[in-house]
Write a protein that holds these residues in place. Structure first.
Motif, PDB file in Angstrom:
ATOM      1  N   VAL A 185      10.748   6.416  -5.477  1.00 52.38           N
ATOM      2  CA  VAL A 185      11.425   5.376  -6.257  1.00 52.38           C
ATOM      3  C   VAL A 185      12.516   5.993  -7.121  1.00 52.38           C
ATOM      4  O   VAL A 185      13.649   5.479  -7.194  1.00 52.38           O
ATOM      5  N   ASP A 186      12.216   7.090  -7.769  1.00 50.19           N
ATOM      6  CA  ASP A 186      13.207   7.737  -8.646  1.00 50.19           C
ATOM      7  C   ASP A 186      14.417   8.194  -7.841  1.00 50.19           C
ATOM      8  O   ASP A 186      15.565   7.994  -8.261  1.00 50.19           O
ATOM      9  N   PHE A 187      14.180   8.792  -6.665  1.00 49.50           N
ATOM     10  CA  PHE A 187      15.303   9.300  -5.878  1.00 49.50           C
ATOM     11  C   PHE A 187      16.194   8.166  -5.390  1.00 49.50           C
ATOM     12  O   PHE A 187      17.420   8.201  -5.586  1.00 49.50           O
ATOM     13  N   TYR A 188      15.616   7.156  -4.780  1.00 50.53           N
ATOM     14  CA  TYR A 188      16.440   6.106  -4.176  1.00 50.53           C
ATOM     15  C   TYR A 188      17.080   5.195  -5.219  1.00 50.53           C
ATOM     16  O   TYR A 188      18.186   4.675  -4.995  1.00 50.53           O
ATOM     17  N   ASN A 189      16.425   4.999  -6.338  1.00 51.47           N
ATOM     18  CA  ASN A 189      17.038   4.175  -7.371  1.00 51.47           C
ATOM     19  C   ASN A 189      18.190   4.884  -8.071  1.00 51.47           C
ATOM     20  O   ASN A 189      18.959   4.248  -8.801  1.00 51.47           O
ATOM     21  N   ASN A 190      18.321   6.179  -7.866  1.00 47.44           N
ATOM     22  CA  ASN A 190      19.445   6.919  -8.435  1.00 47.44           C
ATOM     23  C   ASN A 190      20.524   7.230  -7.398  1.00 47.44           C
ATOM     24  O   ASN A 190      21.452   7.989  -7.669  1.00 47.44           O
ATOM     25  N   MET A 191      20.373   6.623  -6.216  1.00 48.44           N
ATOM     26  CA  MET A 191      21.389   6.757  -5.174  1.00 48.44           C
ATOM     27  C   MET A 191      22.230   5.489  -5.114  1.00 48.44           C
ATOM     28  O   MET A 191      21.699   4.377  -5.219  1.00 48.44           O
ATOM     29  N   PRO A 192      23.545   5.613  -4.958  1.00 47.46           N
ATOM     30  CA  PRO A 192      24.386   4.417  -4.849  1.00 47.46           C
ATOM     31  C   PRO A 192      24.228   3.760  -3.487  1.00 47.46           C
ATOM     32  O   PRO A 192      23.796   4.393  -2.518  1.00 47.46           O
ATOM     33  N   TYR A 193      24.562   2.491  -3.417  1.00 49.15           N
ATOM     34  CA  TYR A 193      24.579   1.797  -2.137  1.00 49.15           C
ATOM     35  C   TYR A 193      25.861   2.126  -1.387  1.00 49.15           C
ATOM     36  O   TYR A 193      26.915   2.344  -1.986  1.00 49.15           O
ATOM     37  N   ILE A 202      11.185  -9.663   0.558  1.00 53.85           N
ATOM     38  CA  ILE A 202      10.924  -8.358  -0.046  1.00 53.85           C
ATOM     39  C   ILE A 202      11.280  -8.453  -1.524  1.00 53.85           C
ATOM     40  O   ILE A 202      11.980  -9.377  -1.947  1.00 53.85           O
ATOM     41  N   GLU A 203      10.799  -7.500  -2.289  1.00 55.34           N
ATOM     42  CA  GLU A 203      11.059  -7.532  -3.724  1.00 55.34           C
ATOM     43  C   GLU A 203      12.501  -7.141  -4.014  1.00 55.34           C
ATOM     44  O   GLU A 203      13.225  -6.640  -3.161  1.00 55.34           O
ATOM     45  N   ASP A 204      12.924  -7.363  -5.257  1.00 59.62           N
ATOM     46  CA  ASP A 204      14.326  -7.178  -5.641  1.00 59.62           C
ATOM     47  C   ASP A 204      14.781  -5.737  -5.514  1.00 59.62           C
ATOM     48  O   ASP A 204      13.960  -4.795  -5.503  1.00 59.62           O
ATOM     49  N   GLU A 205      16.090  -5.543  -5.450  1.00 53.93           N
ATOM     50  CA  GLU A 205      16.658  -4.205  -5.431  1.00 53.93           C
ATOM     51  C   GLU A 205      16.245  -3.461  -6.706  1.00 53.93           C
ATOM     52  O   GLU A 205      16.247  -4.016  -7.803  1.00 53.93           O
ATOM     53  N   GLY A 206      15.889  -2.204  -6.530  1.00 53.20           N
ATOM     54  CA  GLY A 206      15.407  -1.405  -7.641  1.00 53.20           C
ATOM     55  C   GLY A 206      13.898  -1.412  -7.781  1.00 53.20           C
ATOM     56  O   GLY A 206      13.342  -0.629  -8.557  1.00 53.20           O
ATOM     57  N   SER A 207      13.229  -2.275  -7.013  1.00 51.57           N
ATOM     58  CA  SER A 207      11.765  -2.339  -7.081  1.00 51.57           C
ATOM     59  C   SER A 207      11.151  -1.191  -6.292  1.00 51.57           C
ATOM     60  O   SER A 207      11.809  -0.506  -5.509  1.00 51.57           O
ATOM     61  N   THR A 208       9.857  -0.996  -6.497  1.00 51.02           N
ATOM     62  CA  THR A 208       9.135   0.030  -5.736  1.00 51.02           C
ATOM     63  C   THR A 208       9.206  -0.266  -4.249  1.00 51.02           C
ATOM     64  O   THR A 208       9.457   0.630  -3.440  1.00 51.02           O
ATOM     65  N   GLN A 209       9.005  -1.516  -3.877  1.00 50.20           N
ATOM     66  CA  GLN A 209       8.998  -1.857  -2.466  1.00 50.20           C
ATOM     67  C   GLN A 209      10.357  -1.597  -1.823  1.00 50.20           C
ATOM     68  O   GLN A 209      10.443  -1.024  -0.731  1.00 50.20           O
ATOM     69  N   GLU A 210      11.431  -1.979  -2.486  1.00 52.52           N
ATOM     70  CA  GLU A 210      12.757  -1.784  -1.905  1.00 52.52           C
ATOM     71  C   GLU A 210      13.072  -0.310  -1.752  1.00 52.52           C
ATOM     72  O   GLU A 210      13.619   0.123  -0.723  1.00 52.52           O
ATOM     73  N   GLU A 245       0.858  -1.190   0.000  1.00 52.09           N
ATOM     74  CA  GLU A 245       0.000   0.000   0.000  1.00 52.09           C
ATOM     75  C   GLU A 245       0.896   1.243   0.000  1.00 52.09           C
ATOM     76  O   GLU A 245       1.011   1.966   0.986  1.00 52.09           O
ATOM     77  N   TYR A 246       1.520   1.476  -1.144  1.00 49.46           N
ATOM     78  CA  TYR A 246       2.597   2.457  -1.228  1.00 49.46           C
ATOM     79  C   TYR A 246       2.106   3.898  -1.095  1.00 49.46           C
ATOM     80  O   TYR A 246       2.801   4.737  -0.521  1.00 49.46           O
TER      81      TYR A 246
END
Length: 546
Positions: free
Chosen positions: A413-421, A463-471, A385-386
């Motif tokens: 999603v856009d912000f965190y998927n464009n951040m490095p680990y 949990i869903e894969d890295e890069g997913s909405t949930q992650e 329930e995002y």
């Protein structure tokens, strides 16, 4: 009121009281508790007098090592920071916390036993509920400190802690640890019995007891850890009500207070604030270790961490200190590098005012509405329930910082998927160009000296894969909760639950990490604090170590 404890687990585990003190009086000579008033007075002792927050904060990724030339440490801090089995005596030690927690549990059991003999009344029911909640809470803290974190796969075999659910008359009672799953089942049972009866009518200062909203906050955290997302949401809703924003800590108002850490500290623990749900007192140095003092600051939340991982790092709401309503305080001097919020007060209780001796004390919020809000956001994310989670995250953000832009699922999603680990950097060739894999993507290499607000997650639950909405949504929740709970020790529980890997590194003279000396992997047995040696000597099985 004198406390009578007839258990070998207690007689051999309490750090501040000798064995003889607990064996001098047998259970048969205990005081008669035959009125509601006496039960209510006994319940004051159902909360631990020692805290574990310094241990869990120093074990977390909220601190770095400022080097062997920094004198602001001791052997106890050294052991805790390096995840060693603690052998040093200290008022903050796992040994002291173990003993204080079981003493509180035994007092809760005495109150429950006494309440059964009283005439049924609303106050008697509420007192019984408080005793059940206190018993459940103390076991909850013990199992999450001294055991592996709960998960539905292995907790039926992972070692738990002894669950004391009745008054015992034998001084040499033997206790098995059982399993983590069994401890959680018993906590669940106590909670479900207590919650329908909880009340605060008889409490003089309800915020120092398990009042209804504090009980719901505990239930929310418990069921989140228990992986029961619907239950966590249910109790968060009961705790927060309809006007959530008005229940949170007023950081904007705090910025108007006199610029003095004592003023901030006393306000932070004010029992009249909606945000403070349960306040606890403790013999503790938290006010010093987490405050604007040199004490203990070899291991500190310094500028490198602040600007690369936490409060001043690039975040979805910005990175400027002035963006906060109440900005973090930065301290820099010889052997002092820390970035903190003014939170817990440093209090001192004089046992002899003339000789100027006594005990270091503090008061701390065990539960707050701000944490409940972020716990609900996490439960929403786990249910997919995002949009609801994004709404809760926006409420938290707008209460903390001046940037009032609404957070959307897409934006998060856009912000965190464009951040490095964290602990990764782009591999480069001899020409300093990125090395690409067979699909044309940049190749990353492990580097323990590289920080970031986003870390790889390895929870036991799915949990869903890295890069997913949930992650990405989980990264936001965990990042916000890391800021919210800074200097409280609660970050450690997220590290355990999500299998977050953290490193131990030494900060160099230039303020940047100079070398890494250790790493805590997702399956590292040191994540479960070792059972204190004197408790193991009494027959309680210890935690496995490599």
């Amino acid at each position: 009121m004198k406390k009578y404890i007839g258990l070998s687990i207690m007689a051999l585990s309490l750090g501040l009281t000798s064995c003889n003190d607990f064996l001098d009086t047998t259970p048969d000579n205990r005081a008669t508790i035959d009125s509601e008033e006496k039960v209510e007075k006994l319940l004051v002792s159902a909360y631990p007098d020692n805290a574990i927050s310094i241990v869990t904060e120093l074990m977390s990724d909220n601190v770095d090592d400022y080097g062997e030339n920094n004198p602001n440490t001791n052997r106890f801090f050294d052991q805790v920071y390096h995840w060693e089995d603690v052998t040093e005596d200290d008022i903050e030690s796992p040994y002291a916390f173990w003993g204080a927690s079981y003493e509180a549990i035994i007092n809760a059991n005495l109150a429950l036993e006494a309440a059964e003999g009283l005439p049924d009344s609303r106050n008697a029911q509420a007192a019984r509920a408080e005793a059940l909640l206190a018993r459940a809470y103390n076991h909850f803290m013990l199992v999450n400190i001294f055991c592996k974190n709960y998960n539905a796969t292995t907790s039926s075999t992972d070692l738990g802690v002894p669950y004391l659910d009745a008054v015992e008359d034998k001084l040499d009672a033997h206790h098995e640890r059982g399993t983590v799953a069994e401890v959680y089942e018993k906590i669940d049972k106590d909670l479900q019995e207590a919650l329908p009866m909880v009340g605060s009518e008889y409490m003089t200062v309800p915020k120092y007891h398990f009042n209804p909203r504090a009980a719901y906050a505990f239930a929310c955290r418990f069921y989140l850890f228990y992986e029961k997302w619907d239950e966590a949401i249910k109790y968060a809703n009961l705790c927060l009500g309809e006007e959530t924003a008005s229940q949170l800590r007023d950081w904007q108002y705090m910025s108007t207070l006199t610029s003095d850490p004592d003023v901030y500290g006393n306000h932070y623990i004010d029992a009249s604030l909606n945000c403070n749900l349960l306040l606890m007192t403790a013999y503790s140095k938290m006010g010093l270790v987490f405050g604007p003092y040199y004490f203990g600051k070899r291991y500190a939340h310094g500028t490198y961490l602040a600007y690369n991982e936490t409060v001043l790092a690039r975040n979805i709401f910005g990175s400027e200190a002035d963006n906060y309503y109440t900005r973090p305080k930065e301290y820099s001097a010889t052997n002092l590098d820390c970035v903190i919020f003014w939170k817990l007060p440093y209090l001192f209780e004089y046992s002899d005012p003339v000789a100027q001796i006594g005990y270091r004390r503090t008061v701390y919020p065990a539960f707050t509405t701000d944490e409940v809000l972020l716990n609900r956001a996490e439960a929403y994310v786990m249910k997919g329930e995002y949009a609801k989670a994004a709404k809760d995250l926006t409420i938290w953000k707008n209460n903390m910082v001046k940037n009032t832009e609404e957070l959307t699922v897409e934006g998060i999603v856009d912000f965190y998927n464009n951040m490095p680990y964290a602990y990764e950097k782009v591999a480069v060739n001899d020409e300093n160009k990125p090395v690409l894999d067979s699909e044309g993507n940049k190749t990353y290499v492990y580097d323990a000296l590289v920080s970031g607000i986003k870390k790889h997650l390895h929870p036991a639950f799915a949990i869903e894969d890295e890069g997913s909405t949930q992650e990405a949504m989980l990264q936001c929740v965990l990042g916000f909760r890391r800021i919210e709970t800074l200097q409280t020790g609660l970050r450690w529980f997220d590290i355990k639950r999500y299998g977050i890997e953290i490193v131990r590194r030494v900060i160099g003279a230039d303020g940047n990490p100079a070398k890494a000396v250790d790493v805590l992997k997702a399956d590292d047995p040191r994540r479960a604090v070792q059972i204190p040696a004197r408790v193991r000597d009494a027959g309680i099985e210890g935690n496995p170590r490599n």
